[in-house]
Write an enzyme that holds these catalytic residues in place. Structure first.
Site, PDB file in Angstrom:
ATOM      1  N   THR A 122       1.049  -0.927  -0.294  1.00 30.28           N
ATOM      2  CA  THR A 122       0.131   0.210  -0.426  1.00 30.28           C
ATOM      3  C   THR A 122       1.022   0.715  -0.042  1.00 30.28           C
ATOM      4  OG1 THR A 122       0.021   0.431   2.475  1.00 30.28           O
ATOM      5  CG2 THR A 122      -2.073  -1.112   0.759  1.00 30.28           C
ATOM      6  N   ASP A 123       2.094   1.414   0.634  1.00 29.49           N
ATOM      7  CA  ASP A 123       2.669   2.474   0.887  1.00 29.49           C
ATOM      8  C   ASP A 123       3.786   2.548  -0.856  1.00 29.49           C
ATOM      9  OD1 ASP A 123       4.043   4.478   2.337  1.00 29.49           O
ATOM     10  OD2 ASP A 123       5.581   3.637   3.371  1.00 29.49           O
ATOM     11  N   ASP A 124       4.284   1.784  -1.199  1.00 30.81           N
ATOM     12  CA  ASP A 124       4.851   2.185  -3.016  1.00 30.81           C
ATOM     13  C   ASP A 124       3.334   2.826  -3.660  1.00 30.81           C
ATOM     14  OD1 ASP A 124       6.832   1.377  -3.818  1.00 30.81           O
ATOM     15  OD2 ASP A 124       6.832  -0.272  -1.857  1.00 30.81           O
TER      16      ASP A 124
ATOM     17  N   HIS B  62       0.489   8.242   3.962  1.00 26.97           N
ATOM     18  CA  HIS B  62       0.264   8.412   2.858  1.00 26.97           C
ATOM     19  C   HIS B  62      -0.640   8.303   1.916  1.00 26.97           C
ATOM     20  CE1 HIS B  62       5.374   7.814   3.522  1.00 26.97           C
ATOM     21  NE2 HIS B  62       4.975   9.119   3.356  1.00 26.97           N
TER      22      HIS B  62
END
Length: 638
Positions: free
Chosen positions: A381-383, A457
């Site tokens: 999910t971060d990328d 993010h």
């Protein structure tokens, strides 16, 4: 007041702009012809030590590889004979034992001064007996530690249904991919020849657990004793079924580059497991795996000769997404060829196939991006959030391609929200802490619960897409507000540490409409103000993960100073606080446009494994400088 005015007059907007332009040119010069960026991902010498041990175990040691790797390991040893897990960190006994073993494997004499110094530290720190489980597993592979004195991980674990406690999907993806092959290794209990003994590193003093029998940890230590007795039974009805299942599970998750999960631990343990299942080193599966590891190798010529080191992971998607944002924030036109090339590469990297995340979200359509070149089973999910933040701003000649990818990724991210409103990195609702109590788990994070930086993010991405009022964004904001520390900061799971968490959360909250005078934003500003270094920068030592006395304290670094500035600028701060931070970046910039940053500011496992992302020192300062200039409030004539 006079000092403030003098500083603001010195830091003209033109001076900041020249600094940003130099950084931007440097970043553009680092772009690969295919459109991506990738900085080296530096960790510690256990990567190289375990690589030499792996080669010894497989019977494929190479004299040149051994010599160059040993030269690198020696170069990382400090004057006191120790090795650490991060730059200027405290000595680490497990890292030092593995490095010592690798150097002995390379032929360094027992009475060499550097080994003598290492040996003295290791013995003073408790010897082999004081090392982590993973170090003792490597020693057990060569008969230097008894398998009977290691925690049992029975292969039957893979047979547990996904609703049952301690099933493999209760573990974080990185731990899951490590545990499954280790069940095979632990069942085989091999002991191959090392060529020498490490008896000189033994103290003879056993470590004793102090866990109460009334605690979960105490219960699991008792269960481990029972499992050891069961391992001695001649008949294990489900053992062969479990081993076959574990083998198949590993094979099904091998990636296009030959690896597993794009990271070193599951990669090397999967190689060991398959080899112990009868796969020779020239089998296509293992050949592909070993060849793939070479792609993680960095060779460099030094004054002492060639050195060889390994990256524990590679971060092209992450680096490219951050680079896109840095370029856009610093004034690069949205249709610049560099950005279009980056967007084209990013679009090709979208993952449209399923993965382990579907165990918790079976009805969610696949999308998203992984950290690495090849890790299609584990988008995160971060990328994905950072990719969308950058990708949506590029003026691409085929906007419908971009719009479709952004829409798919947004739907996937919303679907990956955990039930408490936050986001973990790889899985939803990966919060069962029972795994952490197992005797095996002394190596750091083994579950993937929501974290402030990842949640921030995703929330920031939703705001950028105009989705501030959607339920997912509202729940995410509430989660962030609830997660704020009493001192006004936020804990940083994937970056060091409270500076990273706070630097991520404040911009997200403001983007979602939280007023700049909200008590949470003001508390964060107060915390950052209190932790600015006298030189104007910010830094936080990795020891903050285990010792709260280090929270917000450390040598100023370019990446951490940028994180603090991003939060302060989002909060509407100007004046001396921000000016001093920007001035620190301007005055410490190198002639080539980058910054020096030997410090580690990235986090793998809090308290255990840390990372120096070599591109962080460039992309984050450039983003901060660009936003500072965009604010139009830089003091002095422009």
């Amino acid at each position: 007041m006079t000092d403030v005015l003098t500083r603001e007059a010195t830091l003209t907007q033109e001076r900041v702009r020249r600094c940003a332009d130099s950084a931007r040119r440097h970043l553009l010069s680092l772009q690969h012809a295919e459109g991506w960026w990738k900085g080296e991902l530096e960790t510690n010498v256990t990567m190289e030590a375990e690589d030499l041990l792996l080669r010894r175990f497989l019977g494929i040691s190479d004299a040149r590889v051994t010599e160059e790797t040993a030269r690198w390991i020696r170069s990382r040893q400090r004057e006191d004979g120790t090795w650490a897990t991060f730059h200027d960190g405290p000595p680490d006994v497990s890292t030092s034992v593995e490095a010592y073993t690798a150097l002995r494997l390379a032929g360094d004499p027992l009475d060499a001064a550097h080994l003598r110094r290492a040996r003295e530290y290791i013995l003073d720190s408790g010897g082999i007996e004081a090392t982590r489980v993973f170090t003792r597993i490597w020693l057990a592979l060569f008969g230097q530690w008894s398998w009977r004195r290691l925690p049992v991980l029975p292969p039957e674990l893979v047979l547990l249904p996904d609703w049952f406690p301690l099933n493999i999907y209760d573990w974080a993806c990185w731990a899951r991919q490590t545990v499954v092959p280790l069940t095979i290794v632990g069942a085989a209990r091999p002991a191959r020849q090392l060529g020498f003994s490490l008896r000189e590193l033994r103290t003879g003093v056993e470590r004793r657990g102090d866990d109460s029998v009334m605690s979960w940890a105490g219960v699991f230590h008792g269960l481990d004793a029972v499992l050891h007795r069961l391992e001695r039974l001649p008949l294990k009805p489900l053992r062969n079924i479990a081993l076959d299942r574990a083998e198949r599970w590993i094979l099904d998750r091998q990636e296009a580059d030959g690896g597993w999960g794009g990271i070193q631990p599951p990669w090397v343990y999967s190689i060991l497991a398959l080899h112990l299942r009868g796969y020779p080193v020239d089998h296509p599966v293992l050949r592909k795996a070993l060849d793939g590891l070479e792609g993680f190798t960095v060779r460099e010529h030094t004054e002492d000769g060639w050195v060889r080191r390994l990256e524990a992971c590679q971060s092209p998607v992450w680096d490219t997404a951050l680079a896109m944002t840095a370029l856009l924030d610093s004034g690069t036109p949205a249709d610049d060829p560099a950005l279009v090339a980056a967007a084209d590469w990013i679009l090709r990297e979208e993952i449209r196939t399923g993965g382990d995340w579907q165990v918790r979200r079976p009805d969610l359509s696949p999308s998203g991006w992984a950290f690495e070149f090849a890790n299609d089973h584990y988008p995160d999910t971060d990328d994905t959030a950072e990719v969308v933040l950058g990708l949506r701003r590029v003026r691409h000649p085929e906007p419908s391609r971009v719009d479709a990818a952004v829409e798919r990724a947004t739907e996937w991210l919303v679907g990956m929200q955990s039930s408490d409103g936050g986001w973990g990195a790889f899985d939803a609702d990966n919060t069962r802490a029972l795994c952490e109590k197992l005797p095996f788990c002394d190596f750091g994070a083994v579950i993937d619960p929501p974290s402030a930086d990842v949640t921030a993010h995703v929330v920031e991405m939703l705001a950028a897409r105009g989705m501030v009022d959607c339920e997912a964004a509202r729940r995410g904001v509430r989660w962030l507000l609830d997660a704020q520390e009493a001192d006004g900061s936020w804990f940083g799971r994937w970056g060091a540490n409270h500076v990273y968490g706070t630097g991520a959360v404040v911009p997200a909250l403001v983007a979602c409409g939280v007023p700049r005078d909200h008590e949470s934003v003001r508390a964060a500003v107060h915390w950052l103000t209190a932790h600015q270094n006298p030189d104007g920068g910010w830094g936080e030592d990795m020891r903050s993960y285990v010792d709260r006395a280090w929270v917000g304290r450390g040598t100023s670094t370019a990446s951490q100073t940028a994180w603090a500035l991003l939060a302060l600028l989002a909060a509407g701060e100007r004046g001396d606080l921000v000016t001093r931070g920007v001035e620190w970046l301007v005055t410490t910039q190198r002639p080539d446009g980058g910054w020096d940053e030997p410090q580690f500011t990235g986090t793998g496992f809090p308290g255990d494994f840390y990372i120096n992302y070599h591109l962080y020192r460039l992309v984050f300062p450039l983003t901060a400088l660009g936003r500072y200039l965009e604010s139009g409030r830089a003091a002095g004539p422009g």
